[in-house]
Design an enzyme around this catalytic site. Structure first.
Site, PDB file in Angstrom:
ATOM      1  N   ASP A  76       0.801  -1.207   0.057  1.00 17.75           N
ATOM      2  CA  ASP A  76       0.056   0.009  -0.020  1.00 17.75           C
ATOM      3  C   ASP A  76       0.948   1.261  -0.057  1.00 17.75           C
ATOM      4  OD1 ASP A  76      -2.334   1.735   0.392  1.00 17.75           O
ATOM      5  OD2 ASP A  76      -1.671   1.757   2.674  1.00 17.75           O
ATOM      6  N   SER A  87      -2.286   0.866  -4.660  1.00 20.20           N
ATOM      7  CA  SER A  87      -2.627   1.822  -3.958  1.00 20.20           C
ATOM      8  C   SER A  87      -4.031   2.375  -4.098  1.00 20.20           C
ATOM      9  CB  SER A  87      -1.808   2.993  -3.706  1.00 20.20           C
ATOM     10  OG  SER A  87      -2.211   4.275  -3.214  1.00 20.20           O
ATOM     11  N   GLY A  88      -4.875   2.577  -3.232  1.00 20.32           N
ATOM     12  CA  GLY A  88      -6.044   3.344  -3.405  1.00 20.32           C
ATOM     13  C   GLY A  88      -5.862   4.993  -3.439  1.00 20.32           C
ATOM     14  N   ASP A 118      -0.164   5.027   0.920  1.00 21.85           N
ATOM     15  CA  ASP A 118      -0.532   6.045   1.973  1.00 21.85           C
ATOM     16  C   ASP A 118      -0.603   5.406   3.151  1.00 21.85           C
ATOM     17  OD1 ASP A 118      -2.603   8.356   0.112  1.00 21.85           O
ATOM     18  OD2 ASP A 118      -1.062   6.984  -0.631  1.00 21.85           O
ATOM     19  N   ASP A 144      -1.901  -1.054   5.865  1.00 22.91           N
ATOM     20  CA  ASP A 144      -2.299  -0.248   7.105  1.00 22.91           C
ATOM     21  C   ASP A 144      -3.695  -0.164   7.311  1.00 22.91           C
ATOM     22  OD1 ASP A 144      -3.169   3.032   7.315  1.00 22.91           O
ATOM     23  OD2 ASP A 144      -2.158   2.034   5.340  1.00 22.91           O
ATOM     24  N   GLU A 175      -1.408  10.850   4.128  1.00 23.08           N
ATOM     25  CA  GLU A 175      -2.659  10.500   3.226  1.00 23.08           C
ATOM     26  C   GLU A 175      -2.749  11.482   2.057  1.00 23.08           C
ATOM     27  OE1 GLU A 175      -4.566   7.694   3.270  1.00 23.08           O
ATOM     28  OE2 GLU A 175      -3.609   6.687   5.075  1.00 23.08           O
TER      29      GLU A 175
END
Length: 416
Positions: free
Chosen positions: A203, A291-292, A205, A359, A212
């Site tokens: 991931d 990643s989102g 962020d 996370d 973020e």
């Protein structure tokens, strides 16, 4: 000297470490054509402990062997002990060599006797027998400058034999102890896949970076409080990830695209990320960002650190302005898991050989299917659901979980 009746003898040699001890002892054994059934050696602060399990052939006179060993040990200023081993006891010991083995990894800034006492007490209560203990971290000076302790690393690895009666209960105890003592405790099966990981996905962020990105963009757009409110609603389960993400991105409409570069250049990298990624790359691992967040920042990290793959969301920009839309499908939790499978297949890697690090709850799907899923500085729910967790050290602590010592890593300070 009284002769041993038994043909199996355990020799223990100890004293100040010096070159040639093992050579001198084994040379005497060789003169009597003695077979070595097992051998192990450890050196702690220049003190040697050498154990050799031997089989004395019927044609050899054991008293002569022991006499020569005593003389040689005296000459070397070492102590030697002899212990006869019953054949049935030896065969019972041989019989357990195929039993299940696990690795317990204890990580902290500094490891105390209390930490080790608690971890080993839990292992013993769950019928796990310790075969070997190794320090993976480098030696730490007692004269470190003020503040240096915030970046020190300590890791001890326990190789244990046996199968816990209640695996879930054991993991729960380790998790609670880790929280109570401010350490990390990993428990994993010691199998061929642990020593042959090949793909690591992250991931971005709050994992690779201590920020973020969407929050940083929202501050620039003057909608920081609104974005935080949507995030909190999503965390309460009132919105799913896709809906909350679209709402937050919509609030960015009109933001000047030039701010993206400024934010990217000032992203705070997570402790240990550069050491981890450079070592993984040098050792032939493939690495990916799933990643989102946004591709712009993922590609920035790719260029800076050298990731092989980047998959994130494409922020729509027209005439130098953010439109408030996202191009293509959103990279959510399920998509991350799909991407992990796709990259593994492309690289010819089994899922058991993969590592996933994240996370948030949105990372749990990929953490659950990876061979080693690691919750990094995560919320309690994610730590409880993931296979492993690291909260006390930086990202380079992951190297310990795959068995690397500080002296093995390419950016290590060679003090070991």
């Amino acid at each position: 000297m009284e002769s041993f009746v038994k043909e199996i003898i355990l020799l223990t040699v100890s004293g100040t470490d010096k070159p040639g001890v093992t050579s001198a002892i084994s040379a005497i054994l060789a003169q009597y054509n003695i077979s070595i059934l097992d051998i192990g050696q450890a050196v702690i602060h220049n003190t040697l402990s050498l154990g050799i399990l031997v089989e004395v052939p019927a044609a050899a006179e054991s008293s002569g062997v022991l006499r020569d060993l005593l003389f040689k040990a005296h000459e070397l200023q070492m102590t030697v002990r002899f212990e006869p081993v019953d054949e049935s006891a030896y065969e019972s010991w041989v019989g357990v060599q195929g039993k299940s083995r696990h690795i317990i990894t204890l990580l902290a800034r500094r490891i105390t006797a209390g930490h080790i006492a608690k971890v080993t007490e839990i292992a013993a209560r769950h019928d796990l027998n310790i075969d070997n203990i190794s320090r993976l971290s480098g030696r730490v000076s007692l004269n470190a400058p003020p503040g240096a302790g915030d970046r020190t690393k300590a890791c001890v690895e326990f190789s244990v034999r046996g199968v816990p009666a209640d695996n879930a209960a054991l993991r729960e105890e380790f998790l609670k102890t880790a929280s109570d003592l401010d350490v990390d405790i990993a428990f994993q099966e010691d199998n061929i896949y642990r020593r042959n990981r090949r793909l690591v996905v992250f991931d971005m962020d709050s994992t690779l970076i201590e920020a973020e990105v969407i929050d940083e963009l929202a501050k620039e757009a003057g909608v920081g409080d609104q974005v935080i409110a949507i995030t909190e609603a999503a965390m309460r389960g009132e919105l799913d990830f896709d809906e909350s993400f679209r709402r937050r991105v919509a609030l960015l409409k009109g933001l000047d695209a030039s701010v993206l570069q400024r934010i990217a250049e000032n992203l705070p990298l997570t402790e240990g990320v550069e050491e981890l990624v450079s070592n993984l790359r040098a050792l032939g691992f493939k690495t990916a960002i799933l990643s989102g967040g946004f591709n712009y920042f993922g590609r920035y990290l790719q260029q800076k650190l050298g990731f092989d793959y980047v998959y994130a969301n494409e922020l729509d920009i027209v005439d130098g302005k953010v439109t408030g839309e996202v191009k293509g499908d959103i990279v959510n939790g399920q998509r991350k898991a799909e991407l992990l499978r796709e990259i593994a297949a492309r690289e010819g890697v089994r899922l058991e050989q993969t590592i996933a690090v994240g996370d948030g709850a949105n990372d749990l799907p990929m953490l659950s299917i990876a061979g080693l899923g690691i919750a990094f500085r995560a919320k309690p729910l994610v730590r409880q659901s993931a296979k492993q967790a690291i909260s006390t050290l930086g990202l380079d602590g992951i190297l310990y979980l795959i068995g690397f010592r500080d002296r093995d890593t390419l950016m290590a300070d060679k003090k070991d």
